[in-house]
Design an enzyme around this catalytic site. Sequence first.
Site, PDB file in Angstrom:
ATOM      1  N   LYS A  21      13.759 -13.839 -12.075  1.00  0.00           N
ATOM      2  CA  LYS A  21      13.515 -12.676 -12.941  1.00  0.00           C
ATOM      3  C   LYS A  21      12.509 -13.033 -14.032  1.00  0.00           C
ATOM      4  O   LYS A  21      11.562 -12.313 -14.294  1.00  0.00           O
ATOM      5  CB  LYS A  21      14.826 -12.199 -13.577  1.00  0.00           C
ATOM      6  N   GLU A  51      18.417 -16.761  -9.537  1.00  0.00           N
ATOM      7  CA  GLU A  51      18.000 -15.373  -9.763  1.00  0.00           C
ATOM      8  C   GLU A  51      17.486 -15.176 -11.176  1.00  0.00           C
ATOM      9  O   GLU A  51      16.465 -14.522 -11.403  1.00  0.00           O
ATOM     10  CB  GLU A  51      19.155 -14.426  -9.466  1.00  0.00           C
ATOM     11  N   HIS A 106      19.279 -35.688 -11.101  1.00  0.00           N
ATOM     12  CA  HIS A 106      18.533 -36.314  -9.989  1.00  0.00           C
ATOM     13  C   HIS A 106      17.045 -36.031 -10.110  1.00  0.00           C
ATOM     14  O   HIS A 106      16.346 -35.889  -9.114  1.00  0.00           O
ATOM     15  CB  HIS A 106      19.088 -35.799  -8.657  1.00  0.00           C
ATOM     16  N   GLU A 148       8.822 -13.883 -12.629  1.00  0.00           N
ATOM     17  CA  GLU A 148       8.040 -12.837 -11.949  1.00  0.00           C
ATOM     18  C   GLU A 148       7.593 -11.717 -12.891  1.00  0.00           C
ATOM     19  O   GLU A 148       6.671 -10.984 -12.565  1.00  0.00           O
ATOM     20  CB  GLU A 148       8.803 -12.259 -10.761  1.00  0.00           C
ATOM     21  N   LYS A 189       6.367  -4.256  -4.611  1.00  0.00           N
ATOM     22  CA  LYS A 189       7.799  -3.951  -4.537  1.00  0.00           C
ATOM     23  C   LYS A 189       8.354  -4.251  -3.156  1.00  0.00           C
ATOM     24  O   LYS A 189       9.469  -4.696  -3.024  1.00  0.00           O
ATOM     25  CB  LYS A 189       8.054  -2.484  -4.887  1.00  0.00           C
ATOM     26  N   ASN A 212      -1.724   1.364   6.267  1.00  0.00           N
ATOM     27  CA  ASN A 212      -0.876   0.257   5.771  1.00  0.00           C
ATOM     28  C   ASN A 212      -0.656  -0.660   6.942  1.00  0.00           C
ATOM     29  O   ASN A 212      -0.429  -0.198   8.058  1.00  0.00           O
ATOM     30  CB  ASN A 212       0.493   0.784   5.305  1.00  0.00           C
ATOM     31  N   GLY A 213      -0.671  -1.978   6.702  1.00  0.00           N
ATOM     32  CA  GLY A 213      -0.376  -2.918   7.781  1.00  0.00           C
ATOM     33  C   GLY A 213      -1.537  -3.891   7.969  1.00  0.00           C
ATOM     34  O   GLY A 213      -2.461  -3.929   7.162  1.00  0.00           O
ATOM     35  N   ARG A 260       4.909   0.370  -5.965  1.00  0.00           N
ATOM     36  CA  ARG A 260       4.845  -0.536  -4.802  1.00  0.00           C
ATOM     37  C   ARG A 260       3.858  -1.662  -5.031  1.00  0.00           C
ATOM     38  O   ARG A 260       3.801  -2.615  -4.270  1.00  0.00           O
ATOM     39  CB  ARG A 260       4.471   0.252  -3.552  1.00  0.00           C
ATOM     40  N   CYS A 290       0.837  -1.202   0.000  1.00  0.00           N
ATOM     41  CA  CYS A 290       0.000   0.000   0.000  1.00  0.00           C
ATOM     42  C   CYS A 290       0.871   1.251   0.000  1.00  0.00           C
ATOM     43  O   CYS A 290       1.973   1.259   0.501  1.00  0.00           O
ATOM     44  CB  CYS A 290      -0.877   0.021   1.245  1.00  0.00           C
ATOM     45  N   TRP A 343      -3.062  -2.615  -1.490  1.00  0.00           N
ATOM     46  CA  TRP A 343      -2.714  -3.967  -1.954  1.00  0.00           C
ATOM     47  C   TRP A 343      -3.479  -4.882  -1.029  1.00  0.00           C
ATOM     48  O   TRP A 343      -3.184  -4.972   0.159  1.00  0.00           O
ATOM     49  CB  TRP A 343      -1.203  -4.177  -1.856  1.00  0.00           C
TER      50      TRP A 343
HETATM   51  C1  AGP Z   1      12.820  -9.628  -6.568  1.00  0.00           C
HETATM   52  O1  AGP Z   1      12.829  -9.354  -7.962  1.00  0.00           O
HETATM   53  C2  AGP Z   1      11.436  -9.595  -5.979  1.00  0.00           C
HETATM   54  N1  AGP Z   1      10.775  -8.385  -6.270  1.00  0.00           N
HETATM   55  C3  AGP Z   1      11.382  -9.997  -4.520  1.00  0.00           C
HETATM   56  O2  AGP Z   1      11.775 -11.339  -4.460  1.00  0.00           O
HETATM   57  C4  AGP Z   1      12.269  -9.199  -3.533  1.00  0.00           C
HETATM   58  O3  AGP Z   1      13.626  -9.468  -3.794  1.00  0.00           O
HETATM   59  C5  AGP Z   1      11.937  -9.675  -2.117  1.00  0.00           C
HETATM   60  O4  AGP Z   1      10.592  -9.373  -1.849  1.00  0.00           O
HETATM   61  C6  AGP Z   1      12.826  -9.048  -1.040  1.00  0.00           C
HETATM   62  O5  AGP Z   1      12.657  -7.662  -1.038  1.00  0.00           O
HETATM   63  P1  AGP Z   1      13.709  -6.761  -0.188  1.00  0.00           P
HETATM   64  O6  AGP Z   1      15.058  -6.965  -0.802  1.00  0.00           O
HETATM   65  O7  AGP Z   1      13.197  -5.368  -0.330  1.00  0.00           O
HETATM   66  O8  AGP Z   1      13.670  -7.246   1.233  1.00  0.00           O
END
Ligand code: AGP
Length: 610
Positions: free
Chosen positions: A487, A483, A506, A490, A605, A99-100, A27, A2, A73
């Site tokens: 990428k 990673e 395996h 997501e 985000k 937020n929360g 966000r 949010c 959100w």
């Molecule tokens: C990464 O591309 C993602 N957006 C997500 O996995 C992110 O890395 C994760 O939520 C951790 O966020 P932070 O580094 O702000 O703690």
Amino acid sequence: MCGIVGYIGERDARGILVEGLKMLEYRGYDSAGIALLVDHHIDILKTPGKVSKLDAMVGDSQPASIGIGHTRWATHGEPNEVNAHPHKDCSGNIAIIHNGIIENYLALKIKLASMGHRFESQTDTEVLAHLIEEFYRHQGNLEIAVRTALKEIDGTFGVVVMASDQPDILIAARRGSPLVIGLGDSENLIASDASALVKHTRKVVYLQDNEIALLTKDSVSLKSLDDKLIEREAEQLTFDVEQIEKGGYAHFMLKEIHEQPETVLNAMRGRLLEGEGVSKMGGLQDVADNIFNAKRFVITACGTSWHAALVGKYIIEQCARIPVEVDYASEFRYRDAVLLENDIVWAISQSGETADTLAAVREARKKGAPAYGIVNVVGSTIARESNAGVYIHAGPEIGVASTKAFTSQLVVLNLINLLVARGKGVLSADKGREIVAEMQRLPEKIKQILDTAGNMERIAEEFKDSKNFMYLGRGVNFPVALEGALKLKEISYIHAEGYPAAEMKHGPIALIDQNMPAVFIALRDSTYDKVLSNIQEVRARRGRVIAVANEVDDHLRGMVDYIIEIPKTLEMLSPILSVIPLQLLAYYIAVKRGCNVDQPRNLAKSVTVE
Ligand code: AGP
């Protein structure tokens, strides 16, 4: 997560609120709304979907000099108009944004309903509006009513409250969800992060947990929730609006990928001592002895930051010879981990607000271990709650998919490795100087890779309709395979798995056929020959192979379908280079699939809730 924006001043709040919400879109959210105080009446406008829809609605509203805005959100209740914030009390006299998560909202809702309160939404936030109404009715003071209500709350909040009969004040309070106040001339603002403020002011004050603020257009007063006055110096924001704008790139993600020569340089700027072949970081100076005496590092993080942690394990164990354990923060916080004397817990987080990682920091400290942060956002909660730490200086990362933060995290992990390995005397000055010199060559080498982005775009065209992908690497580049897979999945929504290359036999190799492309990180390092064998295994099953490689020869060219050649560097530094093509490949495939690259579906985000 949010987004929150509040304004009180002499200008028209409408445009300021909508503009601020637009700066917070990155966000991730699914509805938006604002509340405006007009002639002692609160007008609320809200809608599911994007801020642009809200913007179209605001045009017909009355100007106002005080207002609050929110992007939601969804956590409790689906993303629709009724559940969107702001929420109001029965009388419509109080409006709040939040937020929360209010964990005891149901019990409070039942109690308030029994007292005659009527609810419109399924949200936990609306319960808080009615709780404040209840106390405000008896106490007549909005700040006291908010403070009293918040004492009944179990859970987290970043909340901003306004009342139609209090046209000169905004009340804000936080526990677990960040809030920052922007100090202006005859106006003050509040937001969930500074990117919504920087257009209006660079003077900010960060609220900390269990604090409440009273804003008028000319003043800001801070108190603890138990009513103790707090004095806090204003800080100066170090970034400006253009750093948040796209700078001519089609997406924030592409801009941030191309910023990496500069951001990698910024992560090491002023931190490398060439002559001695060692690093220095101001945020760790006071705890250097703890670090040198550490018997084990435990690194905890989520998502991409967890992948960085895994790279850190490989380089620190191989070079500094300290045992390193890597833990998902969401697991660490609940598994009652055994922490030993001389353990140090490191928390890696771009946002510095990830709920699981913050909880892991608190868990570590509760167990008596020091927690040091490797964080991007200055003044973030994890940065503040860590005993010490290092900022990665990557600048605002707007794209939900983390890119420049990852490579800057890797730079900082290498700086920490250098500090420890040289400090413990397990790395010679000559070797240290060699590492320093090679780190200083990285920005140029990243530029060389970025100059071949057209190659990744061509490969993306070939594979944009794939249904699955396998990413494979060994040693320090195994986490880079993870990673690369993250990428892709997501932002393009293609299923992708990362695996240690040798692990494929395996089980996962059963998936290989002509429809399952395999991306190998096949650099000329200690694992190269073994990786070649794994490539053969895939080829023997008609799998198509994309190889990220260096010092490419005809032998490799003859084995694979596509080559992405990158410059050579030291093995411990190679993930900083090998990840770049994978970022670009994911980006171009997602764009070619018409995906919302900067705000992928279902993602936020910063995941500030569990
Ligand atoms: C990464 O591309 C993602 N957006 C997500 O996995 C992110 O890395 C994760 O939520 C951790 O966020 P932070 O580094 O702000 O703690």
